[in-house]
Design an enzyme around this catalytic site. Structure first.
Site, PDB file in Angstrom:
ATOM      1  N   TYR A 191      32.617   4.125 -28.971  1.00 21.87           N
ATOM      2  CA  TYR A 191      33.961   3.817 -29.455  1.00 21.87           C
ATOM      3  C   TYR A 191      34.985   4.003 -28.338  1.00 21.87           C
ATOM      4  O   TYR A 191      34.931   4.964 -27.572  1.00 21.87           O
ATOM      5  CB  TYR A 191      34.344   4.707 -30.630  1.00 21.87           C
ATOM      6  CG  TYR A 191      33.600   4.429 -31.916  1.00 21.87           C
ATOM      7  CD1 TYR A 191      32.766   3.323 -32.058  1.00 21.87           C
ATOM      8  CD2 TYR A 191      33.720   5.278 -33.010  1.00 21.87           C
ATOM      9  CE1 TYR A 191      32.087   3.070 -33.237  1.00 21.87           C
ATOM     10  CE2 TYR A 191      33.048   5.035 -34.204  1.00 21.87           C
ATOM     11  CZ  TYR A 191      32.227   3.942 -34.309  1.00 21.87           C
ATOM     12  OH  TYR A 191      31.552   3.704 -35.479  1.00 21.87           O
ATOM     13  N   SER A 198      33.195   0.279 -43.740  1.00 25.63           N
ATOM     14  CA  SER A 198      33.942  -0.909 -44.159  1.00 25.63           C
ATOM     15  C   SER A 198      34.074  -0.987 -45.675  1.00 25.63           C
ATOM     16  O   SER A 198      33.734  -2.001 -46.285  1.00 25.63           O
ATOM     17  CB  SER A 198      33.292  -2.193 -43.629  1.00 25.63           C
ATOM     18  OG  SER A 198      34.162  -3.299 -43.740  1.00 25.63           O
TER      19      SER A 198
END
Length: 323
Positions: A53, A211
């Site tokens: 990330y 998500s």
């Protein structure tokens, strides 16, 4: 905040997991610190990140932000169940990706340094490595556990049969194996109900959905577009075009319930028996407050049935194809 055990383990986690993927590229450090402080103050003790990330130009950036936040003290690290991941390519050098014993050792030490901690609570395989035998993977993990560098192991984006192979290999070594699986899972994307969730439940893994709003599509996107609040683009736009009638019915039902669509989507996930915690990735404090509000929402049997009618799942899984 409500809490549960992660899968079959004795590890206590909040039902919301703070996803940090936006920290760095989209959420600057000061705001990220405020989000993490607010999350802990609200009782969220479970934070998720990954070594990649931060974007291709600054891999590791997000872990570095968490490390500087931990370094402020005030028991920030002690109050956090910290999860990170490895698999993705960190540099263009050999052995800088996937799950070889060498990369596990190097990636783990690098994450510990960036995170400014001496152990990881949950070390997750970001993807399955088809070219490395499980015997090699588990041997490397066992060494890390013995060194006190990690406590638990999880998977992400695994198929059901990957979970089965991992767990059977671990059992042959008298090792605990995986305790969690992190997959995309939401009202619109329910493929994991076919075989991943049945495998996870059989082997005692907690599901950690990422998500939960499907990139914002389940967050009231049609109303936001009508009000000029946002313009949908990219993958979210493709999903909206493919499922516009369902999304409209969904938003109308959320309005009928008297709740925001985003709250209903997150609450639905937390009503699924296989789910230990839902991963929320707020870019702003406002988004974090919305997730905290949503986690308290109770949906009755009638509402859950209506949502299944709008977004049909796979209730006869894992034999769904045969019935």
């Amino acid at each position: 905040m409500r809490y549960t055990h992660l899968g079959r383990s004795g590890l206590t986690i909040s039902r919301l997991c703070l996803g940090t993927m936006n920290f760095g590229q989209q959420t600057e450090e000061t705001q990220a610190f405020a989000i993490m402080d607010t999350a802990q103050a609200a009782g969220i003790n479970f934070f998720d990140t990954a070594n990649v990330y931060g974007g291709s130009s600054h891999r590791g950036w997000t872990e570095e932000i968490l490390g500087r936040w931990f370094a402020q003290g005030a028991e920030r690290r002690e109050r956090t169940v910290l999860a990170t991941k490895l698999y993705g390519t960190m540099t263009d050098k050999p052995n800088e990706s996937k799950l070889s014993a060498l990369h596990i050792r190097r990636a783990l030490d690098a994450s510990l340094k960036r995170l400014q901690t001496d152990y990881i609570d949950l070390y997750q395989f970001h993807h399955v490595d088809r070219n490395t035998p499980w015997e090699e993977i588990w041997q490397a993990i066992e060494v890390a556990v013995q060194q006190g560098k990690i406590l638990y192991t999880g998977s992400s984006n695994f198929a059901g049969w990957h979970i089965a192979r991992a767990q059977e290999s671990a059992a042959r070594r008298n090792y605990n194996g995986l305790i969690s699986e992190q997959s995309i899972y939401n009202l619109l994307t329910r493929d994991v109900e076919l075989e991943v969730i049945p495998a996870a439940q059989q082997y005692g893994l907690g599901i950690l959905p990422w998500s939960p709003l499907h990139g914002g599509v389940l967050g009231g996107v049609l109303k936001q577009e009508r009000d000029g609040v946002r313009r949908t683009t990219g993958r979210a736009l493709e999903a909206l075009k493919a499922h516009q009638k369902q999304i409209r019915r969904y938003e109308d039902f959320a309005e009928e319930l008297g709740h925001e669509p985003a709250d209903v989507a997150l609450a639905w996930l937390l009503h699924q028996p296989a789910v230990s915690a839902a991963i929320v990735g707020p870019r702003t404090l406002e988004q974090l407050h919305g997730a905290i509000r949503a986690h308290k929402l109770k949906l009755d049997a009638g509402a859950l049935k209506r949502l299944d009618e709008i977004f049909p799942g796979h209730r006869t899984a894992p034999e769904d194809y045969a019935w």
